[in-house]
Write a protein that holds these residues in place. Structure first.
Motif, PDB file in Angstrom:
ATOM      1  N   GLY A  96      64.643 119.296 -10.604  1.00  0.00           N
ATOM      2  CA  GLY A  96      66.087 119.671 -11.144  1.00  0.00           C
ATOM      3  C   GLY A  96      66.137 119.715 -12.574  1.00  0.00           C
ATOM      4  O   GLY A  96      65.385 119.603 -13.575  1.00  0.00           O
ATOM      5  N   LEU A  97      67.431 119.913 -13.074  1.00  0.00           N
ATOM      6  CA  LEU A  97      67.885 119.861 -14.332  1.00  0.00           C
ATOM      7  C   LEU A  97      69.239 119.264 -14.571  1.00  0.00           C
ATOM      8  O   LEU A  97      70.064 119.049 -13.788  1.00  0.00           O
ATOM      9  N   ARG A  98      69.499 118.530 -15.694  1.00  0.00           N
ATOM     10  CA  ARG A  98      70.548 118.102 -16.277  1.00  0.00           C
ATOM     11  C   ARG A  98      71.074 118.646 -17.592  1.00  0.00           C
ATOM     12  O   ARG A  98      70.279 119.026 -18.289  1.00  0.00           O
ATOM     13  N   VAL A  99      72.333 118.847 -17.667  1.00  0.00           N
ATOM     14  CA  VAL A  99      73.063 119.462 -18.607  1.00  0.00           C
ATOM     15  C   VAL A  99      74.329 118.230 -19.134  1.00  0.00           C
ATOM     16  O   VAL A  99      75.111 117.789 -18.445  1.00  0.00           O
ATOM     17  N   ASP A 100      74.009 117.872 -20.434  1.00  0.00           N
ATOM     18  CA  ASP A 100      74.851 116.644 -20.755  1.00  0.00           C
ATOM     19  C   ASP A 100      74.884 115.526 -20.014  1.00  0.00           C
ATOM     20  O   ASP A 100      75.748 114.805 -19.838  1.00  0.00           O
ATOM     21  N   GLY A 101      73.572 115.225 -19.340  1.00  0.00           N
ATOM     22  CA  GLY A 101      73.337 114.064 -18.751  1.00  0.00           C
ATOM     23  C   GLY A 101      73.802 114.225 -17.203  1.00  0.00           C
ATOM     24  O   GLY A 101      73.411 113.391 -16.325  1.00  0.00           O
TER      25      GLY A 101
END
Length: 231
Positions: free
Chosen positions: A202-207
């Protein structure tokens, strides 16, 4: 976008775009982006079954940020950052599965990599991620785990070649069309995955986890007639 797989006429993959990944495979650092192709038939949409390991193959995972093209792009100037980003419709998380022993033989003998990258199910992808969910494509944390052990976790800010340079290099060679998929390279931590294991990515944006970007897929034996033998 209803179906990434059926809208993609080609999948373009950027190689060696993270320095630490180059080191871990003992590869030479490129002076400009280079790329190879995977067939759209290798795309495995969410909840479409397992990754299938062909007989005799050392199967490796490589998590990547995928660009989903929103319009045709030809002969882009690498300085045209707005033109590059405007041509992207959205994003996805992808796992570029690789038959590593097949690829190693091909590299050693100067042969193409198509077999090593192109088997059915060799490109698990998340659902479509709207562009507004990733406001800065260089501030994304990509991650991948095997059986709940994190194997890859790094920032897209570590890309050696950024998106305008990537799209310029590709589009000066071949037209990128609406629906095409561009994989932007994998960070360090690639490795083998065994039959019976489960990969998650997956991916995280701003945690914060972006739910549309989740992948969960098992690995099973392919069966059938193929079995790896040296060329």
């Amino acid at each position: 976008m209803a179906s990434i797989r059926f809208n993609a006429r080609k999948v373009v993959c950027i190689g060696r775009n993270y320095a630490e990944h180059i080191k871990e495979l003992n590869n030479a650092r490129p002076s400009k982006p280079f790329f190879f192709l995977k067939p759209p038939s290798s795309i495995l949409p969410p909840a479409s079954g397992p990754v299938l390991r062909p007989a005799g193959v050392n199967l490796h995972y490589e998590v990547e940020l995928a660009l989903i093209m929103g319009k045709s792009l030809r002969d882009l100037d690498e300085k045209d950052e707005k033109g590059a980003l405007d041509a992207i419709d959205g994003y996805a998380v992808s796992i570029d599965m690789t038959a590593r022993n097949v690829q190693d033989e091909a590299k050693r003998k100067g042969l193409p990599w198509s077999i090593a990258k192109g088997f059915d199910t060799f490109l698990p992808m998340s659902g479509y991620i709207p562009k507004n969910r990733v406001p800065d494509p260089y501030a994304v944390e990509l991650w991948l785990s095997v059986d709940d052990e994190v194997r890859q976790k790094d920032s897209t800010g570590l890309m050696l070649f950024r998106i305008p340079r990537i799209l310029a290099e590709v589009s000066q060679c071949m037209t990128l069309e609406k629906g095409d998929v561009v994989l932007t390279g994998t960070p360090k931590g690639v490795g083998s995955v065994a039959v019976g294991s489960t990969m998650r990515a997956g991916l995280r944006v701003d945690g914060e986890e972006v739910e549309e970007g989740r992948i969960e897929v098992e690995v099973k034996e392919k069966g059938g007639l193929y079995e790896y033998e040296e060329t």
